[in-house]
Design a protein around this motif. Structure first.
Motif, short mmCIF file in Angstrom:
data_model
loop_
_atom_site.label_atom_id
_atom_site.label_comp_id
_atom_site.label_asym_id
_atom_site.label_seq_id
_atom_site.Cartn_x
_atom_site.Cartn_y
_atom_site.Cartn_z
N ASP A 180 0.84 -1.20 0.00
CA ASP A 180 0.00 0.00 0.00
C ASP A 180 0.88 1.24 0.00
O ASP A 180 2.08 1.16 -0.21
CB ASP A 180 -0.96 -0.01 1.20
CG ASP A 180 -0.21 -0.13 2.53
OD1 ASP A 180 0.93 0.35 2.63
OD2 ASP A 180 -0.77 -0.71 3.48
N ALA A 181 0.24 2.39 0.23
CA ALA A 181 0.98 3.66 0.27
C ALA A 181 0.73 4.34 1.60
O ALA A 181 0.41 5.53 1.67
CB ALA A 181 0.55 4.55 -0.89
N THR A 182 0.84 3.59 2.68
CA THR A 182 0.59 4.11 4.02
C THR A 182 1.84 4.79 4.57
O THR A 182 2.94 4.24 4.50
CB THR A 182 0.15 2.97 4.96
OG1 THR A 182 -1.10 2.44 4.50
CG2 THR A 182 -0.02 3.48 6.37
N ASP A 183 1.65 6.00 5.11
CA ASP A 183 2.75 6.79 5.65
C ASP A 183 2.69 6.82 7.17
O ASP A 183 1.61 6.70 7.76
CB ASP A 183 2.70 8.23 5.11
CG ASP A 183 2.78 8.29 3.60
OD1 ASP A 183 3.30 7.33 2.99
OD2 ASP A 183 2.32 9.30 3.03
N LEU A 184 3.85 7.01 7.78
CA LEU A 184 3.95 7.06 9.24
C LEU A 184 4.39 8.45 9.68
O LEU A 184 5.43 8.94 9.24
CB LEU A 184 4.96 6.03 9.73
CG LEU A 184 5.44 6.18 11.19
CD1 LEU A 184 4.28 5.95 12.15
CD2 LEU A 184 6.59 5.22 11.48
N LEU A 185 3.59 9.07 10.53
CA LEU A 185 4.00 10.32 11.16
C LEU A 185 4.44 10.00 12.58
O LEU A 185 3.67 9.46 13.38
CB LEU A 185 2.83 11.32 11.20
CG LEU A 185 3.11 12.62 11.97
CD1 LEU A 185 4.21 13.43 11.30
CD2 LEU A 185 1.83 13.45 12.11
#
Length: 260
Positions: A180-185
């Protein structure tokens, strides 16, 4: 009108760098100013030549902007060497720049390093500390953390390692992961995940530039970092989903998808 300053290299193909930033800022209804760190000769197939700006001219560009059209946010992209990094950091501190978004352009899509080890160290020591948020992709986060990133667990481990030397927020972009294209902040020792749908396209030139510029736009409007990231991801997804197909290689997205 709110303004955003982009500090980056020029992309002759128009898909990334200064050109992508200006398109993104304009489409968010803000006024774009620019400081060019390098001229590049490139197209969708690759980069064939780079001419770096001199430190003196870079300083003059920054002075001209900050003394006349003071930016509400600053986005930093490609900076080719240590001296240019030092000039940018010194001028931003001098003018007390706010809402600084740093896209640490260190690794090309092909995997080739774009920054020397010396410049990478300077980036970490003088530019990262003054940024509100940095937006490394997985290869860049691997360099910054020394962590081999293969999944979300290792993304979190890498972010925590980067945070040991950097007090600002880290947006670790997950686009290089397959599923997927999940980002982590990762900010204030807290992790937040931003789920994104993977867009099936080979035309992804300039995605990092576009996302960081869009984040800067929302910060300039006074929005929270979390909301800025959410809105920026939505804009990027729509630009990718438009299906623009230009050039023979990894083409650009359509930044102007909303125009009729």
């Amino acid at each position: 009108m709110k303004t955003v300053l982009t500090i980056a290299g020029s992309d002759s193909s128009g898909g990334a760098g200064i050109q992508a930033d200006i398109k993104t800022i304009t489409m968010h209804g803000l006024y774009a100013t620019s400081t060019i760190t390098a001229l590049t000769a490139q197209n969708t197939l690759g980069v064939t030549a780079i001419l770096e700006c001199t430190p003196e001219v870079l300083k003059e560009q920054l002075d001209c902007i900050f003394t006349d059209i003071y930016p509400d946010a600053v986005k930093i992209g490609m900076v080719a060497n240590s001296r240019l990094i030092e000039v940018i950091a010194e001028r931003l501190l001098h003018y007390q720049a706010k809402n600084i978004v740093l896209d640490p352009v260190m690794v090309a899509t092909s995997g080739a390093r774009l920054l020397s080890e010396e410049a990478q160290l300077t980036l970490r020591e003088v530019l990262m500390p003054i940024a509100q948020v940095i937006t490394p992709n997985i290869p860049e986060a691997s360099l910054l953390s020394g962590e081999h990133i293969t999944d979300k667990a290792s993304m979190l481990t890498a972010a925590k390692k980067i945070a040991q030397d950097y007090s600002g927020a880290i947006l670790l972009k997950g686009g290089h992961l397959i599923e997927d294209a999940t980002d982590l902040l990762f900010a204030n020792q807290q992790a937040s995940w931003f789920v994104g749908q993977r867009i099936l396209t080979d035309n992804t030139h300039g995605t990092g530039c576009t996302l960081s510029s869009a984040i800067a736009c929302h910060l300039a409007k006074g929005e929270s970092l979390a909301n800025s990231i959410q809105q920026a991801k939505a804009y990027l997804s729509q630009a990718l989903a438009y299906g623009l197909n230009l050039g023979q290689g990894s083409g650009p997205m359509n930044h102007m998808f909303a125009l009729k």
